[in-house]
Scaffold this motif. Sequence first.
Motif, PDB file in Angstrom:
ATOM      1  N   MET A  44      16.906  19.903  52.548  1.00  0.00           N
ATOM      2  CA  MET A  44      18.147  19.859  51.941  1.00  0.00           C
ATOM      3  C   MET A  44      18.370  18.635  50.879  1.00  0.00           C
ATOM      4  SD  MET A  44      21.111  20.790  51.485  1.00  0.00           S
ATOM      5  CE  MET A  44      22.243  21.654  52.501  1.00  0.00           C
ATOM      6  N   PRO A  45      17.578  17.316  51.192  1.00  0.00           N
ATOM      7  CA  PRO A  45      17.468  16.222  50.323  1.00  0.00           C
ATOM      8  C   PRO A  45      16.991  16.358  49.288  1.00  0.00           C
ATOM      9  CG  PRO A  45      16.919  15.538  52.674  1.00  0.00           C
ATOM     10  CD  PRO A  45      17.252  16.996  52.599  1.00  0.00           C
ATOM     11  N   LEU A  46      15.429  17.014  49.519  1.00  0.00           N
ATOM     12  CA  LEU A  46      14.719  17.196  48.516  1.00  0.00           C
ATOM     13  C   LEU A  46      15.056  18.276  47.514  1.00  0.00           C
ATOM     14  CD1 LEU A  46      11.188  17.122  50.357  1.00  0.00           C
ATOM     15  CD2 LEU A  46      11.773  15.377  48.757  1.00  0.00           C
ATOM     16  N   GLY A  47      15.560  19.168  47.859  1.00  0.00           N
ATOM     17  CA  GLY A  47      16.213  20.293  47.239  1.00  0.00           C
ATOM     18  C   GLY A  47      17.572  19.977  46.433  1.00  0.00           C
ATOM     19  N   ALA A  48      18.130  18.880  46.813  1.00  0.00           N
ATOM     20  CA  ALA A  48      19.332  18.477  45.927  1.00  0.00           C
ATOM     21  C   ALA A  48      18.662  17.168  45.141  1.00  0.00           C
ATOM     22  CB  ALA A  48      20.401  17.516  47.023  1.00  0.00           C
ATOM     23  N   LEU A  49      17.688  16.498  45.418  1.00  0.00           N
ATOM     24  CA  LEU A  49      17.164  15.555  44.387  1.00  0.00           C
ATOM     25  C   LEU A  49      16.693  16.175  43.240  1.00  0.00           C
ATOM     26  CD1 LEU A  49      16.597  12.661  43.812  1.00  0.00           C
ATOM     27  CD2 LEU A  49      14.255  13.069  45.047  1.00  0.00           C
ATOM     28  N   HIS A  50      15.732  17.234  43.645  1.00  0.00           N
ATOM     29  CA  HIS A  50      15.267  18.084  42.510  1.00  0.00           C
ATOM     30  C   HIS A  50      16.410  18.778  41.822  1.00  0.00           C
ATOM     31  CE1 HIS A  50      12.451  20.522  40.264  1.00  0.00           C
ATOM     32  NE2 HIS A  50      13.137  21.643  40.574  1.00  0.00           N
ATOM     33  N   GLY A  51      17.271  19.322  42.316  1.00  0.00           N
ATOM     34  CA  GLY A  51      18.433  19.926  41.521  1.00  0.00           C
ATOM     35  C   GLY A  51      18.807  18.965  40.310  1.00  0.00           C
ATOM     36  N   ILE A  52      19.339  17.863  40.863  1.00  0.00           N
ATOM     37  CA  ILE A  52      20.068  16.751  39.970  1.00  0.00           C
ATOM     38  C   ILE A  52      19.057  16.340  39.045  1.00  0.00           C
ATOM     39  CG2 ILE A  52      20.799  14.371  39.791  1.00  0.00           C
ATOM     40  CD1 ILE A  52      21.726  14.936  42.698  1.00  0.00           C
ATOM     41  N   LEU A  53      17.780  15.963  39.155  1.00  0.00           N
ATOM     42  CA  LEU A  53      16.798  15.688  38.276  1.00  0.00           C
ATOM     43  C   LEU A  53      16.532  16.922  37.207  1.00  0.00           C
ATOM     44  CD1 LEU A  53      14.286  13.903  40.532  1.00  0.00           C
ATOM     45  CD2 LEU A  53      15.954  12.863  38.924  1.00  0.00           C
ATOM     46  N   PHE A  54      16.336  18.123  37.693  1.00  0.00           N
ATOM     47  CA  PHE A  54      16.238  19.196  36.609  1.00  0.00           C
ATOM     48  C   PHE A  54      17.486  19.280  35.766  1.00  0.00           C
ATOM     49  CE2 PHE A  54      16.398  23.546  35.484  1.00  0.00           C
ATOM     50  CZ  PHE A  54      14.959  23.770  34.822  1.00  0.00           C
ATOM     51  N   THR A  55      18.635  19.074  36.312  1.00  0.00           N
ATOM     52  CA  THR A  55      19.914  19.299  35.619  1.00  0.00           C
ATOM     53  C   THR A  55      19.807  18.346  34.524  1.00  0.00           C
ATOM     54  OG1 THR A  55      21.038  20.466  37.452  1.00  0.00           O
ATOM     55  CG2 THR A  55      22.350  19.421  35.722  1.00  0.00           C
ATOM     56  N   ILE A  56      19.441  16.973  34.760  1.00  0.00           N
ATOM     57  CA  ILE A  56      19.557  15.923  34.007  1.00  0.00           C
ATOM     58  C   ILE A  56      18.514  16.153  32.791  1.00  0.00           C
ATOM     59  CG2 ILE A  56      19.100  13.300  33.758  1.00  0.00           C
ATOM     60  CD1 ILE A  56      20.144  13.006  36.353  1.00  0.00           C
ATOM     61  N   TYR A  57      17.162  16.621  33.149  1.00  0.00           N
ATOM     62  CA  TYR A  57      16.222  16.637  32.281  1.00  0.00           C
ATOM     63  C   TYR A  57      16.669  17.984  31.493  1.00  0.00           C
ATOM     64  CZ  TYR A  57      11.497  18.343  30.622  1.00  0.00           C
ATOM     65  OH  TYR A  57      10.567  18.640  29.903  1.00  0.00           O
ATOM     66  N   VAL A  58      17.388  19.064  31.794  1.00  0.00           N
ATOM     67  CA  VAL A  58      17.848  20.052  30.975  1.00  0.00           C
ATOM     68  C   VAL A  58      18.967  19.462  30.026  1.00  0.00           C
ATOM     69  CG1 VAL A  58      18.959  22.293  30.608  1.00  0.00           C
ATOM     70  CG2 VAL A  58      17.252  21.951  32.381  1.00  0.00           C
ATOM     71  N   VAL A  59      19.728  18.748  30.342  1.00  0.00           N
ATOM     72  CA  VAL A  59      20.823  18.024  29.506  1.00  0.00           C
ATOM     73  C   VAL A  59      20.052  17.127  28.441  1.00  0.00           C
ATOM     74  CG1 VAL A  59      22.668  16.407  29.479  1.00  0.00           C
ATOM     75  CG2 VAL A  59      22.819  18.260  31.099  1.00  0.00           C
ATOM     76  N   PHE A  60      19.170  16.296  28.950  1.00  0.00           N
ATOM     77  CA  PHE A  60      18.274  15.566  27.832  1.00  0.00           C
ATOM     78  C   PHE A  60      17.516  16.114  26.903  1.00  0.00           C
ATOM     79  CE2 PHE A  60      18.410  11.410  30.803  1.00  0.00           C
ATOM     80  CZ  PHE A  60      19.735  11.130  30.642  1.00  0.00           C
ATOM     81  N   LEU A  61      17.043  17.339  27.354  1.00  0.00           N
ATOM     82  CA  LEU A  61      16.352  18.340  26.622  1.00  0.00           C
ATOM     83  C   LEU A  61      16.891  18.795  25.370  1.00  0.00           C
ATOM     84  CD1 LEU A  61      13.565  19.480  25.672  1.00  0.00           C
ATOM     85  CD2 LEU A  61      14.096  21.399  27.418  1.00  0.00           C
ATOM     86  N   LEU A  62      18.252  19.300  25.729  1.00  0.00           N
ATOM     87  CA  LEU A  62      19.232  19.704  24.776  1.00  0.00           C
ATOM     88  C   LEU A  62      19.707  18.687  23.952  1.00  0.00           C
ATOM     89  CD1 LEU A  62      21.385  21.951  26.963  1.00  0.00           C
ATOM     90  CD2 LEU A  62      19.624  22.694  25.442  1.00  0.00           C
ATOM     91  N   ASP A  63      19.887  17.407  24.275  1.00  0.00           N
ATOM     92  CA  ASP A  63      20.313  16.252  23.372  1.00  0.00           C
ATOM     93  C   ASP A  63      19.160  16.137  22.472  1.00  0.00           C
ATOM     94  OD1 ASP A  63      21.813  13.828  22.538  1.00  0.00           O
ATOM     95  OD2 ASP A  63      20.394  12.856  23.886  1.00  0.00           O
ATOM     96  N   VAL A  64      17.775  16.017  22.915  1.00  0.00           N
ATOM     97  CA  VAL A  64      16.761  15.892  21.913  1.00  0.00           C
ATOM     98  C   VAL A  64      16.581  16.831  21.081  1.00  0.00           C
ATOM     99  CG1 VAL A  64      14.190  15.877  22.059  1.00  0.00           C
ATOM    100  CG2 VAL A  64      15.328  14.520  23.598  1.00  0.00           C
ATOM    101  N   TRP A  65      16.838  18.249  21.687  1.00  0.00           N
ATOM    102  CA  TRP A  65      16.783  19.269  20.546  1.00  0.00           C
ATOM    103  C   TRP A  65      17.733  19.060  19.352  1.00  0.00           C
ATOM    104  CZ3 TRP A  65      18.699  24.843  21.897  1.00  0.00           C
ATOM    105  CH2 TRP A  65      18.311  25.798  20.993  1.00  0.00           C
TER     106      TRP A  65
END
Length: 116
Positions: A44-65
């Motif tokens: 549960m904690p690793l899944g939540a951590l990864h989900g948050i990091l992946f979401t931030i990564y996608v948002v930052f990737l869209l910003d860079v794009w």
Amino acid sequence: MDIKTASALHRLRLISLPEALSFPALIIFGSVLSRVSDIDFLMMPLGALHGILFTIYVVFLLDVWVKTKWPLKRVALFFLLAVIPFGGLYGEKLLKRYEADGVIAARARAEGTVNA
């Protein structure tokens, strides 16, 4: 490269490494360990951590794009690298190169060396 574009690239680079390591950690310590032993409290904690990091990564990737006006192919490559375990490590290496190239081009423009 202006400061906003450089900042966006730097933010993406900063999040890419933790995101790249959280996915294999989730697979190894979460999924595999919970199946072969009684240790299931990490899922549960690793899944939540990864989900948050992946979401931030996608948002930052869209910003860079938006800021760099990268072609869709390059953005798709970085997204694909985020989905492949340890792929983000290669993505971080590429981002470091893009960031350095942008700084060099900005310095050359400031010195009047090139019209880039």
